[in-house]
Motif scaffolding. Structure first.
Motif, PDB file in Angstrom:
ATOM      1  N   ASN A 212      31.357  56.564  31.199  1.00  7.47           N
ATOM      2  CA  ASN A 212      32.494  56.100  31.846  1.00  7.47           C
ATOM      3  C   ASN A 212      32.264  54.647  32.238  1.00  7.47           C
ATOM      4  O   ASN A 212      33.223  53.925  32.329  1.00  7.47           O
ATOM      5  CB  ASN A 212      32.086  56.839  33.388  1.00  7.47           C
ATOM      6  N   GLU A 213      30.978  54.147  32.241  1.00  5.49           N
ATOM      7  CA  GLU A 213      30.882  52.663  32.497  1.00  5.49           C
ATOM      8  C   GLU A 213      31.143  51.938  31.242  1.00  5.49           C
ATOM      9  O   GLU A 213      31.913  50.675  31.307  1.00  5.49           O
ATOM     10  CB  GLU A 213      29.191  52.326  32.972  1.00  5.49           C
ATOM     11  N   ASN A 215      33.207  52.646  29.043  1.00  6.84           N
ATOM     12  CA  ASN A 215      34.820  52.648  28.963  1.00  6.84           C
ATOM     13  C   ASN A 215      35.254  51.844  30.036  1.00  6.84           C
ATOM     14  O   ASN A 215      36.388  51.133  29.574  1.00  6.84           O
ATOM     15  CB  ASN A 215      35.331  54.094  29.322  1.00  6.84           C
ATOM     16  N   THR A 216      34.774  51.855  31.330  1.00  9.38           N
ATOM     17  CA  THR A 216      35.340  50.795  32.081  1.00  9.38           C
ATOM     18  C   THR A 216      35.329  49.279  31.534  1.00  9.38           C
ATOM     19  O   THR A 216      36.121  48.636  31.720  1.00  9.38           O
ATOM     20  CB  THR A 216      34.320  50.687  33.451  1.00  9.38           C
ATOM     21  N   GLU A 220      38.895  47.270  31.320  1.00 13.09           N
ATOM     22  CA  GLU A 220      38.977  45.957  32.190  1.00 13.09           C
ATOM     23  C   GLU A 220      38.929  44.894  31.274  1.00 13.09           C
ATOM     24  O   GLU A 220      39.614  43.796  31.785  1.00 13.09           O
ATOM     25  CB  GLU A 220      37.746  46.184  32.950  1.00 13.09           C
TER      26      GLU A 220
END
Length: 378
Positions: A212-213, A215-216, A220
């Motif tokens: 998830n990190e 992908n963030t 962003e």
């Protein structure tokens, strides 16, 4: 009215010369230092001429007071009015000279800002793509995990084990569940199972914790890239509006590519020379056309600085995210090289956003002082 607006423009550059020279880009510093020198030269040329006429007006005023004959008073009043007109003319000439400097320096600022925007384009073009980041966060992209899947595939219990559809096979979580389920019911011994799990434990731990990190970071960064696209469009629009009064029709990109800046300067000189032949509303309109583009330039500088601040904060956040992997030391030898490379890239990006991409700082009370000549603490 027009003189007061011109005076505000003068205040902008007089203040900006000192306001922008602290910890900002050397090229911008050079522009503002040159501007400061040129402004002082203009002031040194006109100030004594205006002062001399003001002193003569004071002297004539005293003579009017002492004069007893009406004819003498009328003659003195005529002289006084002529001197006032001469002062107004000198101030008009001075402000036109100031406008020329302000306008040309504004073009230089746009030119340098555009180079920084293009550098940002290059920066975002080199940022890792979604597929590259997906490889970091997807265990299916790691040879060790693929090896385990192959072993399990051939050693699984055909009755208790199960296969995935092509769609579910690409789902990271489902794939891991399937692999471990089949591993548990495979014909591998306990020691063999423990060995295979030990080979992939760091990979699975890293990908599951950081998916998830990572992908963030990608999404962003994609947002920042879109914002930069808007910044580029806005500065190209600014240039179009900035050069419209002087009749320059080429785009900023075209001007840069063909190195046509001298043509812009010549058209500016022609435009300002033509002001000397104009009167009344036409003169006022022509003056306003080159006075107010600086306001749009200041607005863009504020917008640009805001974007750079935002970008720097995003990359600081990315650094915290990547450093948050708690088993980094234990798994250091098993982590992909791309992970370290991504961390290095982010450190470089932070440095660029804090230094290379940041030209000037104009914020808060300083912005008011530059735009309106207001000092809140006076």
């Amino acid at each position: 009215m027009i003189r007061s607006v011109l005076w505000v423009a003068f205040l902008f550059f007089a203040t900006a010369s000192s306001a922008f020279t602290n910890d900002s880009d050397p090229e911008f510093n050079a522009i503002f230092k040159e501007m400061q020198i040129e402004l002082k030269k203009i002031n040194a040329y006109y100030a004594p001429k205006i002062r001399e006429k003001e002193l003569r007006i004071q002297d004539i005023s005293a003579k009017i007071y002492d004069a007893t004959e009406t004819a003498s008073k009328v003659d003195f009043l005529i002289q006084k009015d002529l001197l006032k007109e001469e002062i107004l003319f000198l101030k008009k000439e001075e402000m036109q000279d100031l406008s020329k400097i302000r306008y040309l320096k504004g073009l230089q600022i746009i030119r340098l800002l555009y180079e920084k925007v293009l550098s940002l384009d290059h920066h975002f073009a080199s940022v890792r793509t979604f597929s590259e980041i997906n490889k970091l966060s997807n265990p299916n992209q790691y040879p060790e995990y693929e090896k385990l899947k192959e072993i399990v595939k051939h050693r699984k219990d055909k009755k208790a084990g199960f296969d995935l559809t092509s769609i579910l096979g690409t789902n990271t979580i489902v794939s891991i569940v399937q692999t471990f389920s089949n591993l548990m019911v495979s014909s591998l011994s306990k020691d063999e199972k423990d060995k295979e799990i030990a080979n992939i434990e760091c990979i699975l731990d890293f990908t599951l914790r950081m998916q998830n990190e990572l992908n963030t970071i990608y999404f962003e960064t994609a947002f920042l890239q879109k914002s930069n696209d808007k910044i580029r469009t806005d500065i190209e629009t600014l240039f179009k509006e900035y050069t419209k009064p002087i009749g320059y029709a080429n785009t900023l990109e075209s001007c840069r590519t063909s190195d046509d800046w001298e043509s812009v300067k010549l058209k500016t000189n022609d435009y300002l020379a033509n002001l000397k032949t104009q009167q009344g509303p036409q003169l006022y309109s022509s003056q306003v056309n080159i006075i107010f583009p600086i306001d749009r330039l200041l607005q863009f500088i504020t917008q640009y600085n805001s974007f750079i601040d935002q970008g720097g904060k995003f990359y600081e956040k990315f650094k915290i995210i990547l450093n948050s992997y708690e088993n980094e030391k234990q798994c250091e030898t098993k982590l992909p090289l791309e992970y370290k490379k991504l961390k290095d890239d982010i450190d470089v990006a932070i440095n660029k956003f804090n230094i290379a991409y940041r030209p000037v700082e104009v914020n808060g009370s300083k912005m008011k002082e530059i735009l309106y000549g207001i000092n809140e603490f006076e």
